[in-house]
Design a protein around this motif. Sequence first.
Motif, mmCIF file in Angstrom:
data_model
loop_
_atom_site.group_PDB
_atom_site.id
_atom_site.type_symbol
_atom_site.label_atom_id
_atom_site.label_comp_id
_atom_site.label_asym_id
_atom_site.label_seq_id
_atom_site.Cartn_x
_atom_site.Cartn_y
_atom_site.Cartn_z
ATOM 1 N N TRP A 266 -18.753 -20.358 -16.199
ATOM 2 C CA TRP A 266 -19.402 -19.971 -17.430
ATOM 3 C C TRP A 266 -19.891 -18.509 -17.246
ATOM 4 C CZ3 TRP A 266 -24.599 -18.488 -18.191
ATOM 5 C CH2 TRP A 266 -24.916 -18.194 -19.520
ATOM 6 N N PHE A 267 -20.550 -18.367 -16.210
ATOM 7 C CA PHE A 267 -21.350 -17.158 -15.908
ATOM 8 C C PHE A 267 -20.107 -15.915 -15.636
ATOM 9 C CE2 PHE A 267 -23.404 -13.873 -13.263
ATOM 10 C CZ PHE A 267 -24.573 -13.785 -14.025
ATOM 11 N N THR A 268 -19.220 -16.368 -15.069
ATOM 12 C CA THR A 268 -18.179 -15.388 -14.781
ATOM 13 C C THR A 268 -17.465 -14.789 -16.054
ATOM 14 O OG1 THR A 268 -17.719 -16.424 -12.506
ATOM 15 C CG2 THR A 268 -15.846 -15.011 -13.753
ATOM 16 N N GLY A 269 -17.190 -15.780 -16.943
ATOM 17 C CA GLY A 269 -16.484 -15.473 -18.189
ATOM 18 C C GLY A 269 -17.436 -14.540 -19.007
ATOM 19 N N ALA A 270 -18.806 -14.666 -18.667
ATOM 20 C CA ALA A 270 -19.747 -13.870 -19.714
ATOM 21 C C ALA A 270 -19.961 -12.462 -19.165
ATOM 22 C CB ALA A 270 -21.146 -14.667 -19.738
ATOM 23 N N HIS A 271 -19.304 -12.321 -17.788
ATOM 24 C CA HIS A 271 -19.636 -10.826 -17.182
ATOM 25 C C HIS A 271 -18.739 -10.323 -16.533
ATOM 26 C CE1 HIS A 271 -24.163 -11.363 -17.973
ATOM 27 N NE2 HIS A 271 -23.826 -12.778 -17.575
ATOM 28 N N ILE A 272 -17.562 -11.108 -16.459
ATOM 29 C CA ILE A 272 -16.448 -10.270 -15.664
ATOM 30 C C ILE A 272 -15.906 -9.200 -16.124
ATOM 31 C CG2 ILE A 272 -14.700 -11.854 -16.870
ATOM 32 C CD1 ILE A 272 -13.151 -12.096 -14.409
ATOM 33 N N HIS A 273 -15.846 -9.090 -17.494
ATOM 34 C CA HIS A 273 -15.431 -7.650 -18.014
ATOM 35 C C HIS A 273 -15.845 -6.354 -17.404
ATOM 36 C CE1 HIS A 273 -13.170 -5.146 -20.735
ATOM 37 N NE2 HIS A 273 -14.233 -4.533 -21.079
ATOM 38 N N ARG A 274 -17.102 -6.411 -17.138
ATOM 39 C CA ARG A 274 -17.583 -5.234 -16.538
ATOM 40 C C ARG A 274 -18.126 -5.515 -15.075
ATOM 41 N NH1 ARG A 274 -19.167 -1.150 -19.519
ATOM 42 N NH2 ARG A 274 -20.929 -0.654 -18.075
ATOM 43 N N ARG A 275 -18.095 -6.607 -14.557
ATOM 44 C CA ARG A 275 -18.708 -6.836 -13.157
ATOM 45 C C ARG A 275 -18.105 -7.719 -12.126
ATOM 46 N NH1 ARG A 275 -21.582 -3.389 -14.952
ATOM 47 N NH2 ARG A 275 -23.580 -3.486 -15.593
ATOM 48 N N LEU A 276 -16.476 -7.538 -12.370
ATOM 49 C CA LEU A 276 -15.618 -8.208 -11.533
ATOM 50 C C LEU A 276 -15.743 -7.794 -10.108
ATOM 51 C CD1 LEU A 276 -11.936 -8.812 -11.979
ATOM 52 C CD2 LEU A 276 -12.728 -7.725 -9.938
ATOM 53 N N ARG A 277 -16.023 -6.760 -9.637
ATOM 54 C CA ARG A 277 -16.465 -6.441 -8.176
ATOM 55 C C ARG A 277 -17.679 -6.908 -7.770
ATOM 56 N NH1 ARG A 277 -19.048 -2.045 -5.586
ATOM 57 N NH2 ARG A 277 -18.294 -1.793 -3.232
ATOM 58 N N GLN A 278 -18.813 -7.042 -8.550
ATOM 59 C CA GLN A 278 -20.233 -7.485 -8.221
ATOM 60 C C GLN A 278 -19.968 -8.942 -8.266
ATOM 61 O OE1 GLN A 278 -19.319 -5.098 -10.502
ATOM 62 N NE2 GLN A 278 -21.068 -3.646 -10.636
ATOM 63 N N LEU A 279 -19.223 -9.544 -9.027
ATOM 64 C CA LEU A 279 -19.117 -11.031 -9.263
ATOM 65 C C LEU A 279 -18.635 -11.580 -7.935
ATOM 66 C CD1 LEU A 279 -18.571 -11.767 -12.886
ATOM 67 C CD2 LEU A 279 -20.629 -12.402 -11.505
ATOM 68 N N THR A 280 -17.232 -10.772 -7.493
ATOM 69 C CA THR A 280 -16.412 -11.276 -6.399
ATOM 70 C C THR A 280 -17.313 -11.009 -5.187
ATOM 71 O OG1 THR A 280 -14.578 -10.366 -7.383
ATOM 72 C CG2 THR A 280 -14.507 -10.860 -4.830
ATOM 73 N N ILE A 281 -18.285 -10.108 -4.962
ATOM 74 C CA ILE A 281 -18.892 -9.755 -3.934
ATOM 75 C C ILE A 281 -20.027 -10.796 -3.780
ATOM 76 C CG2 ILE A 281 -20.359 -8.323 -2.561
ATOM 77 C CD1 ILE A 281 -18.709 -5.910 -3.498
ATOM 78 N N GLY A 282 -20.460 -11.207 -4.840
ATOM 79 C CA GLY A 282 -21.820 -11.953 -5.047
ATOM 80 C C GLY A 282 -21.372 -13.499 -4.781
ATOM 81 N N GLY A 283 -19.996 -13.641 -5.090
ATOM 82 C CA GLY A 283 -19.657 -15.171 -4.763
ATOM 83 C C GLY A 283 -19.176 -15.471 -3.295
ATOM 84 N N ALA A 284 -18.732 -14.255 -2.571
ATOM 85 C CA ALA A 284 -18.284 -14.395 -1.263
ATOM 86 C C ALA A 284 -19.524 -14.453 -0.496
ATOM 87 C CB ALA A 284 -17.563 -13.059 -0.888
ATOM 88 N N LEU A 285 -20.593 -13.997 -1.153
ATOM 89 C CA LEU A 285 -22.042 -13.872 -0.251
ATOM 90 C C LEU A 285 -22.424 -15.266 -0.312
ATOM 91 C CD1 LEU A 285 -23.750 -10.546 -1.217
ATOM 92 C CD2 LEU A 285 -23.346 -11.365 1.003
ATOM 93 N N LEU A 286 -22.362 -16.080 -1.452
ATOM 94 C CA LEU A 286 -22.981 -17.182 -1.720
ATOM 95 C C LEU A 286 -22.113 -18.229 -0.904
ATOM 96 C CD1 LEU A 286 -23.704 -17.311 -5.493
ATOM 97 C CD2 LEU A 286 -25.193 -17.393 -3.858
ATOM 98 N N VAL A 287 -20.935 -18.304 -0.590
ATOM 99 C CA VAL A 287 -20.230 -19.016 0.133
ATOM 100 C C VAL A 287 -20.342 -18.747 1.503
ATOM 101 C CG1 VAL A 287 -17.825 -19.700 0.997
ATOM 102 C CG2 VAL A 287 -18.106 -19.210 -1.648
ATOM 103 N N ALA A 288 -20.662 -17.713 1.873
ATOM 104 C CA ALA A 288 -21.054 -17.101 3.429
ATOM 105 C C ALA A 288 -22.436 -17.714 3.810
ATOM 106 C CB ALA A 288 -20.880 -15.714 3.602
ATOM 107 N N LEU A 289 -23.411 -17.861 2.671
ATOM 108 C CA LEU A 289 -24.638 -18.466 2.796
ATOM 109 C C LEU A 289 -24.641 -19.966 2.930
ATOM 110 C CD1 LEU A 289 -27.711 -18.045 2.950
ATOM 111 C CD2 LEU A 289 -27.771 -17.880 0.277
ATOM 112 N N THR A 290 -23.772 -20.518 2.145
ATOM 113 C CA THR A 290 -23.446 -22.032 2.261
ATOM 114 C C THR A 290 -22.940 -22.147 3.758
ATOM 115 O OG1 THR A 290 -22.792 -21.992 -0.009
ATOM 116 C CG2 THR A 290 -22.031 -23.715 1.466
ATOM 117 N N ALA A 291 -22.245 -21.672 4.357
ATOM 118 C CA ALA A 291 -21.584 -21.747 5.650
ATOM 119 C C ALA A 291 -22.981 -21.661 6.616
ATOM 120 C CB ALA A 291 -20.689 -20.638 6.125
#
Length: 396
Positions: A266-291
């Motif tokens: 849901w959040f990605t759909g709301a912001h992807i048009h202008r924030r694709l790069r930031q969302l990708t980096i943020g998602g990768a950071l969250l998975v790294a933090l999970t690990a």
Amino acid sequence: MATTQLPTPAIRNGFPLPALLALATAVFVTALTETLPAGVLPGMSGALGVSESAAGQTVTVYALGTAATAIPLTAATAGWGRKRLLLTAMAGFAAANTVTAASTNYPLTLAARFLAGVAAGLAWALLAGYARRLVPVEQQGRAMAVAMAGVPVALSLGVPVGTFLGQALAWWVPFLAMTALALGVIGWIAALLPDQPGQPAGERAPVRSALTVPGVAPVLTVTVLFVLAHTILFTYIAPFLDRTGLGDATDTVLLVFGLASLASIWFTGAHIHRRLRQLTIGGALLVALTAGLLGLWSHSTPLVYAAAALWGLGWGGAPTLLQTAVGDAGGERADAAQAVLVTLWNAAMAGGGVVGGLVLGRLGTGALPWTVLALMLPVLAVATAARRHGFPADRG
């Protein structure tokens, strides 16, 4: 001579939610068909007369079917109308799941699962582009998010429900249910989806030519590493939780992961048009933090659940983000780029099972989170560096 292209009914009438939900259901069929055997392995292996490990290869052969055929089939069907091609793929799922449910012969079951993987290759290569073409540019991110919502729904709800049906009734019942759903989707698509044309013969470029388009290679690199990391963790989360004393809560942990994935979509759909790069980096950071959390504090139940939530938030939007990024980077060769992405995605999924198994066998479950973290670091580096092409700093 220039011509004026009339808008499709979906675009003319506003956001085409019913049509996009049909695509989301097709995505659900694709994702759940792939993972369904994992929940019914004991009954399935007994009926086929093979070990559970051998029955588990029905998942592997599905991924191999997709990886082996996505590129050549995409090239061979480039001129087909998109609606016709999607209907063909869904018919393939209906046939493959019916044979899987009825078969007591192991080679026949493997062949049916390979066919399902072939159908998945056809579907995945066109679903993202189909969703994007149904709406204006400013709504493409939202449309992709709706269509890709089928993935976390399949993982968080479909797998547990399928497992319950298999245990309560019979192992083959979930596969017949998938046949019924695929037939329903065929009717839905036929009734509501506007057709999209294929590529004229003179405009088709070799699929491999998409690799030369600036930005495609970084997106594909991120895709392989991100999917590999996620698959290692997802495939072996049960033995990892067993070691921490949470083996009986595996379904609950995965439910937390799935619900967080839905929030991420849901959040990605709301912001992807202008924030694709930031969302990708943020998602990768969250998975790294999970690990990192699972590696350091796996014996803390609250932190394990927190890690599952972060994992879902980081991963849930990834399919939408990566398919949007490769579509944007591919430009006129977007369909070819999508076919390469589908191939590498499934190769990474198959590789995740192999790599995770080697890590588990040689180093133990405690090494799994650190393997994931080691893979996510180059994901962050490539996504951060690809500022001009692939993951642009501003899509506005």
